[in-house]
Enzyme design. Structure first.
Site, PDB file in Angstrom:
ATOM      1  N   ASP A 135       0.860  -1.189   0.000  1.00  0.00           N
ATOM      2  CA  ASP A 135       0.000   0.000   0.000  1.00  0.00           C
ATOM      3  C   ASP A 135       0.894   1.236   0.000  1.00  0.00           C
ATOM      4  O   ASP A 135       1.125   1.864   1.025  1.00  0.00           O
ATOM      5  CB  ASP A 135      -0.930  -0.017   1.204  1.00  0.00           C
ATOM      6  CG  ASP A 135      -2.091   0.955   1.036  1.00  0.00           C
ATOM      7  OD1 ASP A 135      -2.113   1.684   0.022  1.00  0.00           O
ATOM      8  OD2 ASP A 135      -2.974   0.977   1.903  1.00  0.00           O
ATOM      9  N   ALA A 136       1.410   1.546  -1.193  1.00  0.00           N
ATOM     10  CA  ALA A 136       2.369   2.637  -1.351  1.00  0.00           C
ATOM     11  C   ALA A 136       1.747   3.864  -2.000  1.00  0.00           C
ATOM     12  O   ALA A 136       2.310   4.953  -1.931  1.00  0.00           O
ATOM     13  CB  ALA A 136       3.560   2.173  -2.183  1.00  0.00           C
ATOM     14  N   LYS A 137       0.611   3.694  -2.689  1.00  0.00           N
ATOM     15  CA  LYS A 137      -0.122   4.782  -3.351  1.00  0.00           C
ATOM     16  C   LYS A 137       0.806   5.651  -4.196  1.00  0.00           C
ATOM     17  O   LYS A 137       0.789   6.879  -4.117  1.00  0.00           O
ATOM     18  CB  LYS A 137      -0.875   5.627  -2.321  1.00  0.00           C
ATOM     19  CG  LYS A 137      -1.972   4.856  -1.594  1.00  0.00           C
ATOM     20  CD  LYS A 137      -2.753   5.759  -0.661  1.00  0.00           C
ATOM     21  CE  LYS A 137      -3.891   5.013   0.018  1.00  0.00           C
ATOM     22  NZ  LYS A 137      -3.418   3.984   0.979  1.00  0.00           N
ATOM     23  N   ARG A 138       1.586   5.018  -5.056  1.00  0.00           N
ATOM     24  CA  ARG A 138       2.510   5.750  -5.908  1.00  0.00           C
ATOM     25  C   ARG A 138       1.773   6.295  -7.135  1.00  0.00           C
ATOM     26  O   ARG A 138       0.797   5.708  -7.608  1.00  0.00           O
ATOM     27  CB  ARG A 138       3.660   4.847  -6.360  1.00  0.00           C
ATOM     28  CG  ARG A 138       4.533   4.346  -5.222  1.00  0.00           C
ATOM     29  CD  ARG A 138       5.235   5.505  -4.512  1.00  0.00           C
ATOM     30  NE  ARG A 138       6.267   5.037  -3.606  1.00  0.00           N
ATOM     31  CZ  ARG A 138       6.226   5.156  -2.295  1.00  0.00           C
ATOM     32  NH1 ARG A 138       5.182   5.715  -1.710  1.00  0.00           N
ATOM     33  NH2 ARG A 138       7.227   4.731  -1.536  1.00  0.00           N
TER      34      ARG A 138
END
Length: 266
Positions: A93-96
């Site tokens: 869950d890095a939301k890049r």
């Protein structure tokens, strides 16, 4: 098999559920751990013991590891490696979200085989334009990995923005429809979306053809019935995502696993 097909298979075997690993400071203290790298490592070890091979999808929240710098990333690398050795799939869950070679760099960090941070999927933010995510989507598809694109998030600020209409179609629906185009021609695609279970007016998911990560169940007030309502005819592709409602049962790994298994969405 690609990521989408592998996740559906895992959901059929283990039940459709995603459990988050969210080692924020307050939770570390609740578990009797220090808010330091040693506490982070022990928290993560317990979560791996509890969930690996027992739930279909495990989602480490990258921010809570990143706050400890390189030492935190080392713990995250070890956590992802331990999860990869099990029957559970992982989503970082890095939301890049970026453009060009920068987006490619993020993609290679999270989706390349052999990368220290290798995960089965990564969360992406599309608000530089859905096409800006192409480097990650292409790398994912080439390597049997997947992505989850933010489409209809459950926090009030996001819902206020994503429910706005452009050309008579909500922004959230445009994101879902754009991802559906990537999945066209596949039985189960690899370009999934994130849609909150508590979204008041959710986008239609019936044509997506890929997994849906659905946060908001549990501590945020959503229920499995809400998840079914939002899912509609795509219910077989929806993986409710829970964190606090499960992690509050810790630190005993057996109690964590018991809590998670009680929420399995079949």
């Amino acid at each position: 098999m690609g990521f989408g097909a592998r996740l559906v298979d895992a959901g059929e075997r283990l039940g459709r559920l995603c459990v988050g690993i969210d080692p924020h400071a307050g939770l570390l203290r609740e578990w009797g751990l220090d808010d330091d790298v040693a506490g982070l490592a022990e928290f993560s070890r317990i979560c791996v013991d509890a969930f690996a091979g027992h739930v279909a999808l495990v989602k480490p929240q990258v921010a809570f590891f990143e706050r400890f710098g390189s030492a935190g990333y080392t713990v995250l690398e070890d956590t992802l490696a331990a999860l990869r050795a099990s029957d559970s799939l992982t989503v970082a869950d890095a939301k890049r979200g970026d453009i060009g070679s920068t987006m490619e760099g993020y993609a290679r960090a999270w989706l390349s085989a052999g990368s220290p941070l290798e995960a089965d999927a990564v969360t992406l933010t599309p608000y530089l334009g859905l096409g800006s995510l192409d480097p990650a989507i292409e790398l994912a598809r080439a390597g049997g990995k997947g992505v989850f694109v933010m489409a209809a998030n459950s926090n009030p600020e996001a819902e206020q923005f994503q429910s706005q209409e452009v050309g008579g179609v909500t922004i959230a629906q445009q994101m879902v429809d754009g991802c559906a185009a990537y999945n066209s021609g596949t039985k189960v695609g690899d370009v999934g979306v994130v849609v909150g279970a508590t979204v008041e007016t959710p986008p239609r998911l019936d044509a997506l053809g890929a997994p849906v990560l659905m946060p908001g169940v549990g501590a945020q007030g959503g229920t499995l019935e809400d998840a079914s309502r939002v899912a509609g005819s795509a219910a077989h592709l929806v993986f409710p995502s829970v964190s606090r409602s499960v992690l509050s049962a810790g630190p005993n790994p057996r109690e964590l696993r018991k809590r998670a298994l009680s929420l399995i969405h079949r």
